[in-house]
Design an enzyme around this catalytic site. Structure first.
Site: not given
Length: 354
Positions: A70, A124
């Site tokens: 991400d 994350e």
């Protein structure tokens, strides 16, 4: 489908061009899974938008190479573009360059000198409970079992050992409410904040050496609150402080330290995450340092190496991105650094072990 045979810089660009803001990683996770399942030497599993691929060669050691899929929200910085040696685009540095290196390793090294677990995980950059590593460590801890882990976080090509812990607390001052025209009938809680700030200004941060690396702690005010109305003496105020502590302290010891610094005040711990020791004295870590080269330094922020440390797995941060560029609109990664990172990791996974 991702072409894992292409140059690692071109692969990075291809991954960057697949938008994957936190919570919207499905298409990239699907693409990564498809590419890995095409490699017969890997066993591939998936949990949500986290993809785990493992070799099972019976090696005496197993290592994890992990990277998050991400990014922070796009800020007009897609698609990617190349200017000279620099690849610009959302997530280039943090941390799709590292993801590209890990994918190249998965494709190029069918018989590594150690068994390898590749982990490509989601979420994350947002709240911890949504982090893919949190979910996998809870639901499938065997997927992460290893002797050592490398988190491909941006470190500008330098090994960064462990990470500092982080703790936030509210230091609350109490007073007595009154009309500001008759202030002597009250006790101003905001005025009491001055002592909290004075202690912070006088605070001397530790610089402990842990496993050969020097960490630099910090205790700082990050927010101040207080006030009721323009004509009211406030009866409560507070200062939010953030303590970044070295890995020679546990989270409980860090909490105790903050309470000691602000003895006499009401201290409310609001959140915290433990630090992780460098683990560079571990033989597998020493072999990694020897293969990659350079002089390791301490990780002064918090990263997911702490999650591996909590599992009893020593871990380091090592990736081609520049951490100072993370989350910036003009984020970029050096194509030279990406190639150097690939070569260093290849050397580690292909050099015969003693």
């Amino acid at each position: 489908m991702l072409d894992l045979t292409q140059d690692v810089g071109a692969l990075t660009a291809a991954i960057v061009d697949i938008e994957s803001v936190s919570g919207d990683e499905k298409f990239l996770a699907d693409t990564v899974e498809q590419a890995l399942r095409a490699l017969p030497h890997l066993t591939v599993d998936r949990s949500g938008e986290t993809v785990v691929a493992r070799t099972f060669l019976g090696r005496p050691e197993r290592v994890v190479i992990a990277g998050h899929l991400d990014t922070v929200p796009v800020a007009g910085n897609l698609p990617s573009r190349i200017e000279g040696d620099l690849l610009y685009g959302c997530g280039t540095s943090d941390m799709k360059a590292g993801v590209a290196v890990a994918l190249k390793l998965a494709a190029l090294v069918p018989e590594p000198n150690r068994d390898v677990t590749y982990v490509f995980y989601d979420c994350e950059e947002i709240e911890a409970e949504r982090n893919g590593l949190t979910r996998v460590s809870r639901d499938h801890p065997d997927w992460l079992a290893a002797d050592f882990a490398v988190l491909m976080e941006p470190t500008d090509g330098v090994i960064e050992g462990g990470c500092q812990g982080t703790l936030r607390a509210d230091i609350i001052t109490r007073g007595k409410r009154a009309h500001s025209a008759r202030s002597w009938l009250g006790v101003n809680a905001i005025h009491a904040v001055g002592e909290v700030l004075a202690r912070l200004n006088a605070y001397e941060a530790r610089r402990p050496v842990v496993d050969g690396l020097e960490y630099h702690e910090g205790l700082n005010a990050v927010a101040v609150r207080g006030g009721v109305a323009g004509n009211v003496i406030p009866d409560e105020a507070g200062v939010m402080v953030n303590y970044r502590f070295a890995p020679d302290l546990s989270l409980e010891q860090a909490e105790q330290h903050v309470r000691e610094v602000f003895d006499g005040f009401e201290v409310v711990i609001t959140d915290g995450a433990p630090a992780a020791r460098p683990g560079l004295t571990h033989p597998v870590a020493a072999a990694f340092v020897a293969a990659v080269g350079g002089i390791p330094r301490a990780k002064l922020g918090w990263t997911d190496v702490a999650r591996f440390s909590a599992l009893g797995i020593p871990a380091v941060n090592y990736g081609p991105g520049d951490p100072n560029l993370a989350h910036q609109q003009g984020e970029y990664a050096s194509l030279t650094k990406i190639a150097e990172s690939e070569l260093g990791m290849l050397n580690w996974l292909t050099t015969p072990t003693i």
